[in-house]
Design a protein around this motif. Structure first.
Motif, mmCIF file in Angstrom:
data_model
loop_
_atom_site.group_PDB
_atom_site.id
_atom_site.type_symbol
_atom_site.label_atom_id
_atom_site.label_comp_id
_atom_site.label_asym_id
_atom_site.label_seq_id
_atom_site.Cartn_x
_atom_site.Cartn_y
_atom_site.Cartn_z
ATOM 1 N N LEU A 116 0.843 -1.202 0.000
ATOM 2 C CA LEU A 116 0.000 0.000 0.000
ATOM 3 C C LEU A 116 0.877 1.250 0.000
ATOM 4 N N GLU A 117 0.695 2.070 -0.992
ATOM 5 C CA GLU A 117 1.461 3.319 -1.081
ATOM 6 C C GLU A 117 1.002 4.258 0.039
ATOM 7 N N VAL A 118 1.947 4.706 0.849
ATOM 8 C CA VAL A 118 1.583 5.524 2.001
ATOM 9 C C VAL A 118 2.192 6.919 1.896
ATOM 10 N N VAL A 119 1.790 7.780 2.821
ATOM 11 C CA VAL A 119 2.268 9.166 2.801
ATOM 12 C C VAL A 119 3.468 9.313 3.727
ATOM 13 N N ASP A 120 3.283 8.991 5.010
ATOM 14 C CA ASP A 120 4.369 9.184 5.973
ATOM 15 C C ASP A 120 4.474 7.991 6.924
ATOM 16 N N PRO A 121 5.434 7.133 6.707
ATOM 17 C CA PRO A 121 5.603 5.993 7.610
ATOM 18 C C PRO A 121 6.693 6.240 8.650
ATOM 19 N N TYR A 122 7.098 7.476 8.870
ATOM 20 C CA TYR A 122 8.273 7.752 9.696
ATOM 21 C C TYR A 122 7.978 8.500 10.990
ATOM 22 N N THR A 123 6.777 9.063 11.118
ATOM 23 C CA THR A 123 6.542 9.922 12.272
ATOM 24 C C THR A 123 5.811 9.160 13.369
ATOM 25 N N ILE A 124 6.493 9.011 14.485
ATOM 26 C CA ILE A 124 5.908 8.282 15.605
ATOM 27 C C ILE A 124 4.731 9.081 16.169
ATOM 28 N N GLY A 125 3.645 8.385 16.386
ATOM 29 C CA GLY A 125 2.490 9.039 16.982
ATOM 30 C C GLY A 125 1.587 9.728 15.982
ATOM 31 N N ALA A 126 1.954 9.669 14.698
ATOM 32 C CA ALA A 126 1.126 10.335 13.691
ATOM 33 C C ALA A 126 -0.141 9.520 13.433
ATOM 34 N N GLU A 127 -1.188 10.215 13.008
ATOM 35 C CA GLU A 127 -2.425 9.545 12.616
ATOM 36 C C GLU A 127 -2.220 8.953 11.221
ATOM 37 N N LEU A 128 -3.104 8.031 10.864
ATOM 38 C CA LEU A 128 -3.080 7.541 9.484
ATOM 39 C C LEU A 128 -3.445 8.691 8.562
ATOM 40 N N SER A 129 -2.802 8.762 7.404
ATOM 41 C CA SER A 129 -3.192 9.778 6.435
ATOM 42 C C SER A 129 -4.549 9.393 5.847
ATOM 43 N N GLU A 130 -5.215 10.377 5.312
ATOM 44 C CA GLU A 130 -6.570 10.134 4.812
ATOM 45 C C GLU A 130 -6.620 9.073 3.712
ATOM 46 N N PRO A 131 -5.755 9.185 2.687
ATOM 47 C CA PRO A 131 -5.839 8.177 1.621
ATOM 48 C C PRO A 131 -5.546 6.763 2.117
ATOM 49 N N VAL A 132 -4.674 6.658 3.100
ATOM 50 C CA VAL A 132 -4.345 5.330 3.620
ATOM 51 C C VAL A 132 -5.513 4.796 4.449
ATOM 52 N N ALA A 133 -6.067 5.653 5.304
ATOM 53 C CA ALA A 133 -7.203 5.225 6.121
ATOM 54 C C ALA A 133 -8.352 4.763 5.226
ATOM 55 N N ALA A 134 -8.535 5.473 4.111
ATOM 56 C CA ALA A 134 -9.651 5.145 3.214
ATOM 57 C C ALA A 134 -9.400 3.847 2.449
ATOM 58 N N THR A 135 -8.171 3.405 2.403
ATOM 59 C CA THR A 135 -7.849 2.217 1.602
ATOM 60 C C THR A 135 -7.765 0.952 2.438
ATOM 61 N N LEU A 136 -7.818 1.072 3.750
ATOM 62 C CA LEU A 136 -7.691 -0.122 4.586
ATOM 63 C C LEU A 136 -8.794 -1.134 4.275
#
Lengths: 188, 487
Positions: A116-136
């Motif tokens: 799954l192409e993601v936006v930011d997999p590096y920031t601890i504590g970050a929320e899921l990005s919108e496109p990723v959340a929508a693709t789960l």
């Protein structure tokens, strides 16, 4: 036939949790049909997880920058790449499979990778990005579809086997005649 | 004006290492470095969380060495709550930690570093991989690596709750004592591990040391940096992984610093470069003089070879023998040849196995008293262990309720970052002349930093993929003139 669903990721690191979340969402639903495993390991350390399974689906996040976030790319093991000199901890899936084969370990004969192409997999504590959340959801559906396809194949194989058994001695297909439980005499 | 070469991993499928090489007008290397992306936001994420959760949280940061983070965090909690765990708890922790060190070193020695020295850089490219290693050492050895690791990981899992994300460490001790059956199993596994370690040393002697080219390669100036070395030592100044005094020796091998690891801030400072997320640690008393070695440069090294240099040897018999052999073969201490890290790693593997055997045989390890209840009001806690890749520091400050107000981690690869950068630079300089860039650069540069076993894994666990590395070459204006990728 034993099936493994392996979700990879780091649940603390924003979008990197995607693979784990998909696996988690499918755990109950697939109970009895597939073992669902979540892991944050990499490379050779994953070997032990694969051993003993006949087929596997791997769900992981990927950041290629070449596709829009939320894009699902499906790869067969053969598409992932050939064995090359390993580096750091990054012994890739092909190396893991090749090594298992060389060592005579039971390793999935078929492995599908859903990336799954993601936006930011590096920031601890970050929320899921919108496109990723929508693709789960769609991603989980892809996993489920794959498991169902395999189940259908198993069913078809079983039917062929039953058919071959009924017509034993006739023109049974190779896959039937070699595995048909009605032929124990061949080993006697 | 200079050109730049970047080795960039673009995709997670390929990993995260990125190497930049800047060329000058003559086409020679002006500067080369390895850039390692890191997870961001840890400190912010930690703020406001309960300190007791840190061993679980930090073990999730990294998919490569969760046990090291769990242990450093747990020790930081001991310090935070000013509580000294009972002897049995310390021994169980060290037993499990030794098992972890063993299995991590075994993996690297054979399968990740193996292609560089068990197969060798002169071997055909097609053989310079895991399968080549198995071909060289034999199927049975390959199976034993997997087998002994599997056995130890199962025991770690049973003792620590979970093998990947351990849950047994608590401030002041452990969540439960060691089951006598597990002790027996640990003893059996340790005996197997000791035999395996001795065997691995034998492989190293037979395959590597009898190859003159290898010793030449190890001692080559291109792979040598005369830096300070850091590591934890026990009361006899021997290498220790779980607990000890922080010791630093200078490039001549003389003791430069000896302190309680909790005083690290008085001695270690961080240098920032615009091209890296990584903060480069250096010795405050010496100062930052750039990416250079020698007595005047505060750059120091950690990880197996640095630990051996910073100590007076190994606390167990077979490991000590092997240590003496390394020192005498490579011309005395300190040994500054980066590639000797592979050798040092196998010596540490033997020590980890022997230490496991000692601890598993210690009757006190079965004592049911494994927890001292904390009563102090928490303020600040620091926990330090030797992780497979070097000294790992966890530092937490809390409010009086034990909620984190500030958290700082110095991971092993960060301690080594300056020296790794120097190694990449040196390798690139040796290979790029007059603008001619050989594709062999990728491998040579990799060899230079692979010996450190640098952990790029804090964010990376991606399964598929081949190389984590792309080299980009930049011209004097900064433009990328060429990329070398392994496709």
């Amino acid at each position: 036939m034993r099936t493994l669903i392996l979700g990879l990721g780091n649940e603390l690191a924003g979008d990197d949790a995607a693979g784990l979340l998909v696996a988690r969402a499918l755990r109950e639903e697939l109970a009895g049909r597939a073992d669902v495993v979540e892991s944050s390991l990499s490379g050779l350390a994953l070997l032990e997880i694969f051993v003993g399974y006949d087929r596997a689906v791997v769900v992981d996040s990927v950041r290629t920058g070449r596709n829009p976030p939320g894009t699902i790319t499906e790869l067969a093991l053969a598409d992932v790449g050939r064995v090359s000199a390993p580096s750091l901890h990054h012994t890739g899936l092909p190396e893991v499979a090749a090594m298992a084969e060389r060592l005579g370990l039971r390793f999935p004969a078929e492995t599908r990778v859903l990336a799954l192409e993601v936006v930011d997999p590096y920031t601890i504590g970050a929320e899921l990005s919108e496109p990723v959340a929508a693709t789960l959801g769609p991603l989980a559906r892809r996993v489920r579809d794959q498991v169902e396809r395999w189940a259908e194949q198993d069913g078809a194989r079983a039917r062929r086997r039953a058919d071959g058994t009924r017509r034993i001695g006739a023109r049974g297909e190779r896959s039937c005649t070699t595995t048909a439980p009605s032929e124990p005499s061949s080993s006697g | 004006m200079s050109r730049e070469i970047v080795i960039d991993p673009i995709t997670r499928l390929e990993g995260h290492g990125k190497i930049h090489v800047f060329l000058d007008d003559a086409g020679d290397v002006d500067r080369a470095y390895l850039q390692i992306p890191e997870l961001r936001g840890f400190e912010k994420f930690a703020q406001g969380r309960r300190a007791e959760d840190m061993p679980q949280i930090t073990s999730r940061i990294c998919g490569v060495c969760p046990m090291a983070h769990h242990m450093a965090a747990t020790k930081a909690l001991d310090d935070l709550f000013k509580v000294d765990p009972p002897a049995a708890a310390k021994k169980i922790r060290e037993l499990v930690y030794s098992a972890f060190m063993f299995e991590d070193h075994a993996l690297h020695f054979f399968f990740l570093g193996g292609p560089d020295f068990l197969v060798g850089p002169a071997a055909p490219k097609a053989e310079r991989n895991i399968l080549g290693v198995i071909g060289r050492v034999g199927l049975e050895v390959g199976k034993e690596v997997i087998g002994v690791r599997q056995q130890l990981r199962a025991l770690i899992g049973q003792t620590a709750g979970k093998v990947i994300h351990p849950v047994f460490g608590l401030p002041g001790g452990l969540s439960r004592p060691l089951d006598p059956e597990l002790q027996q199993e640990f003893a059996a596994a340790a005996a197997r591990a000791v035999e395996f370690g001795k065997f691995a040393l034998g492989v190293f002697r037979d395959v590597v040391l009898r190859t003159p080219e290898f010793v030449e390669m190890v001692t080559a100036e291109a792979y040598t940096h005369r830096t300070y070395c850091m590591g934890l030592v026990d009361q006899a100044d021997k290498v220790t992984f779980y607990e000890g005094t922080l010791r630093v020796v200078d490039p001549e091998g003389r003791e430069f610093l000896r302190c309680d690891p909790r005083e690290y801030l008085a001695h270690i400072a961080e240098h920032v470069e615009p091209w890296s997320y990584m903060k480069f640690t250096f010795l405050k008393e010496v100062g930052w003089k750039g990416f250079t070695d020698g007595m005047e440069s505060g750059v120091y090294s950690v990880a197996p070879l640095a630990r051996l240099n910073a100590s007076e040897g190994m606390a167990t018999s077979f490991a000590e023998e092997a240590y003496e052999e390394l020192v005498s073969t490579l011309g005395g201490k300190p040994v500054h040849h980066t590639l000797a890290n592979h050798w040092a790693r196998i010596i540490e593997l033997v020590y980890a196995a022997e230490r496991m055997a000692e601890l598993a045989a210690d009757p006190e390890i079965l004592d049911s008293q494994v927890r001292t209840l904390p009563t102090a009001v928490p303020v600040e806690g620091i926990g330090v262990v030797e992780a497979p890749r070097g000294t790992l520091i966890h530092h937490y400050c809390t409010d009086s309720r034990g909620l984190i107000t500030r958290a700082n981690l110095i991971v092993a690869t960060q301690n080594n970052a300056a020296r790794i950068a120097m190694s990449v630079d040196k390798a690139a300089r040796a290979l790029i002349k007059g603008g001619e860039v050989d594709d062999a650069l990728l491998n040579q540069v990799e060899m230079a930093f692979r010996a450190y076993d640098p952990c790029l894994g804090c964010a990376t666990h991606s399964l598929p993929g081949q190389m984590p590395l792309i080299i980009a070459i930049h011209d004097p204006g900064g433009g990328v003139v060429r990329e070398i990728r392994r496709d």
